[in-house]
Design an enzyme around this catalytic site. Structure first.
Site, short mmCIF file in Angstrom:
data_model
loop_
_atom_site.label_atom_id
_atom_site.label_comp_id
_atom_site.label_asym_id
_atom_site.label_seq_id
_atom_site.Cartn_x
_atom_site.Cartn_y
_atom_site.Cartn_z
N SER A 131 0.87 -1.19 0.00
CA SER A 131 0.00 0.00 0.00
C SER A 131 0.89 1.23 0.00
O SER A 131 2.02 1.19 0.52
CB SER A 131 -0.86 0.03 1.27
OG SER A 131 -1.44 1.30 1.45
N TYR B 130 -1.28 -0.63 10.42
CA TYR B 130 -1.46 -1.01 9.01
C TYR B 130 -0.20 -0.63 8.21
O TYR B 130 0.29 -1.43 7.40
CB TYR B 130 -2.70 -0.28 8.47
CG TYR B 130 -3.04 -0.60 7.04
CD1 TYR B 130 -3.63 -1.82 6.69
CD2 TYR B 130 -2.80 0.33 6.02
CE1 TYR B 130 -3.96 -2.10 5.37
CE2 TYR B 130 -3.13 0.05 4.70
CZ TYR B 130 -3.72 -1.16 4.38
OH TYR B 130 -4.04 -1.43 3.08
P1 NAP Z 1 -11.51 -5.81 1.02
O1 NAP Z 1 -12.47 -5.30 0.00
O2 NAP Z 1 -11.76 -5.50 2.46
O3 NAP Z 1 -11.41 -7.41 0.82
C1 NAP Z 1 -10.57 -8.13 1.67
C2 NAP Z 1 -10.43 -9.54 1.16
O4 NAP Z 1 -9.50 -10.24 1.99
C3 NAP Z 1 -11.71 -10.34 1.21
O5 NAP Z 1 -11.74 -11.21 0.11
C4 NAP Z 1 -11.59 -11.11 2.51
O6 NAP Z 1 -12.34 -12.34 2.50
C5 NAP Z 1 -10.11 -11.41 2.50
N1 NAP Z 1 -9.55 -11.70 3.82
C6 NAP Z 1 -9.48 -10.90 4.90
N2 NAP Z 1 -8.87 -11.55 5.91
C7 NAP Z 1 -8.54 -12.77 5.44
C8 NAP Z 1 -7.90 -13.91 6.01
N3 NAP Z 1 -7.46 -13.90 7.28
N4 NAP Z 1 -7.75 -15.01 5.24
C9 NAP Z 1 -8.18 -15.04 3.96
N5 NAP Z 1 -8.79 -13.99 3.36
C10 NAP Z 1 -8.97 -12.89 4.11
O7 NAP Z 1 -10.03 -5.32 0.73
P2 NAP Z 1 -9.42 -4.57 -0.55
O8 NAP Z 1 -9.66 -3.12 -0.39
O9 NAP Z 1 -9.82 -5.26 -1.78
O10 NAP Z 1 -7.86 -4.80 -0.26
C11 NAP Z 1 -7.13 -5.88 -0.81
C12 NAP Z 1 -5.66 -5.68 -0.49
O11 NAP Z 1 -5.23 -4.43 -1.03
C13 NAP Z 1 -5.34 -5.64 1.01
O12 NAP Z 1 -4.11 -6.25 1.26
C14 NAP Z 1 -5.26 -4.14 1.29
O13 NAP Z 1 -4.45 -3.86 2.41
C15 NAP Z 1 -4.63 -3.65 0.00
N6 NAP Z 1 -4.85 -2.23 -0.27
C16 NAP Z 1 -6.13 -1.73 -0.36
C17 NAP Z 1 -6.30 -0.38 -0.61
C18 NAP Z 1 -7.66 0.25 -0.73
O14 NAP Z 1 -7.72 1.49 -0.77
N7 NAP Z 1 -8.73 -0.50 -0.80
C19 NAP Z 1 -5.18 0.45 -0.75
C20 NAP Z 1 -3.91 -0.09 -0.65
C21 NAP Z 1 -3.77 -1.44 -0.41
P3 NAP Z 1 -13.89 -12.39 3.00
O15 NAP Z 1 -14.70 -11.72 1.92
O16 NAP Z 1 -14.18 -13.86 3.10
O17 NAP Z 1 -13.95 -11.65 4.29
#
Ligand code: NAP
Length: 248
Positions: free
Chosen positions: A142, A155
């Site tokens: 991130s 985080y």
């Molecule tokens: P999200 O919409 O909250 O989705 C999270 C995903 O991770 C879901 O599929 C969830 O599964 C799964 N998950 C959470 N804990 C888990 C575990 N212990 N074991 C297996 N699966 C797990 O998140 P996102 O925004 O798409 O983010 C995805 C990645 O990008 C993350 O690493 C996040 O830190 C990174 N990121 C996001 C952003 C942003 O602005 N959104 C920015 C920078 C980086 P369930 O559906 O079953 O709960």
């Protein structure tokens, strides 16, 4: 269709960025494993979408912070597909708050999923990759791990840790022809940011030179590039943030 015959595991692929990555890799012909921890219906839907367009996919439940669950997931992948060629360590959680307000349970939850989960999945995926002398590992970090943000110490620690892990592992695995890279998304419109109120969202949009939040497909595009080729690229951090971290 650059990934025909390849097997890709995307952790946390039931929603958000992981879902977009899984669908993009599926379009390139990969057999895609959709990992999730809770949302079985959403994960099955991603899997069905890939199969409906002629691809191959399965959804596998495993909490990636649980070593036994990760072992079980990789045993299933081994049995069904004979190992993993591409690993996208995407699953992650966010817990925020001032340093005086967060506690050890927040620390453990974030580090267990974002760091330990990546470590466990990587170790398991490497068994097949090392045997084949080929593989692509892509870790989702991130911009918070690069530039920080108030209230994001835990985080941010996890996301900076992903970068350190990526760089050391890339050096360790280069002689095995396994590429390890990180992608650092900016602010992306997913469930993770759904609680942002309108005022903060507008303020964030105004601080992004391109003027809008990213969408999961923007991240998937770069992950796909790294998974489909980019053989001479390793140990790098690919920032995909609409210019958010650009020095003006
Ligand atoms: P999200 O919409 O909250 O989705 C999270 C995903 O991770 C879901 O599929 C969830 O599964 C799964 N998950 C959470 N804990 C888990 C575990 N212990 N074991 C297996 N699966 C797990 O998140 P996102 O925004 O798409 O983010 C995805 C990645 O990008 C993350 O690493 C996040 O830190 C990174 N990121 C996001 C952003 C942003 O602005 N959104 C920015 C920078 C980086 P369930 O559906 O079953 O709960």
């Amino acid at each position: 269709m650059k990934l025909i015959g390849k097997v890709a595991l995307v952790t946390g692929a039931s929603r958000g960025i992981g879902k977009a990555i899984a669908e993009a890799l599926g379009k390139q012909g990969a057999k895609v494993v959709i990992n999730y921890t809770q949302n079985v219906d959403a994960a099955e839907k991603v899997s069905e979408t890939i199969r409906a367009s002629g691809g191959e996919a399965i959804a596998l439940k495993a909490d990636i912070s649980d070593a036994a669950a990760v072992e079980g997931m990789f045993a299933t992948i081994e049995e069904k597909y004979g190992g993993t060629d591409i690993l996208v360590n995407n699953a992650g959680i966010w817990r925020g708050g001032k340093i005086t307000e967060v506690g050890p349970s927040d620390w453990n939850a974030v580090l267990d999923t974002n760091i330990k989960g990546m470590f466990l999945c990587t170790q398991s995926a490497l068994k097949a990759m090392l045997q084949r002398g080929a593989g692509k590992i892509i870790n989702i970090s991130s911009v918070i791990g690069l530039i920080g943000f108030p209230g994001d110490t835990i985080y941010g620690t996890s996301k900076a840790g992903i970068i350190g892990f990526t760089k050391s592992l890339a050096k360790e695995l280069a002689r095995h022809r396994i590429n390890v890279n990180a992608v650092a998304p900016g602010i992306i419109a997913t469930d993770m940011n759904s609680a942002l109120d309108e005022k903060i969202r507008t303020r964030l949009e105004n601080s992004i030179p391109l003027g809008y939040l990213g969408n999961p497909e923007h991240i998937a595009e770069v992950v796909c590039f790294l998974a489909c080729g980019a053989d001479y690229v390793t140990g790098q951090v690919w920032t995909v943030d609409g210019g958010f971290t650009m020095v003006s």
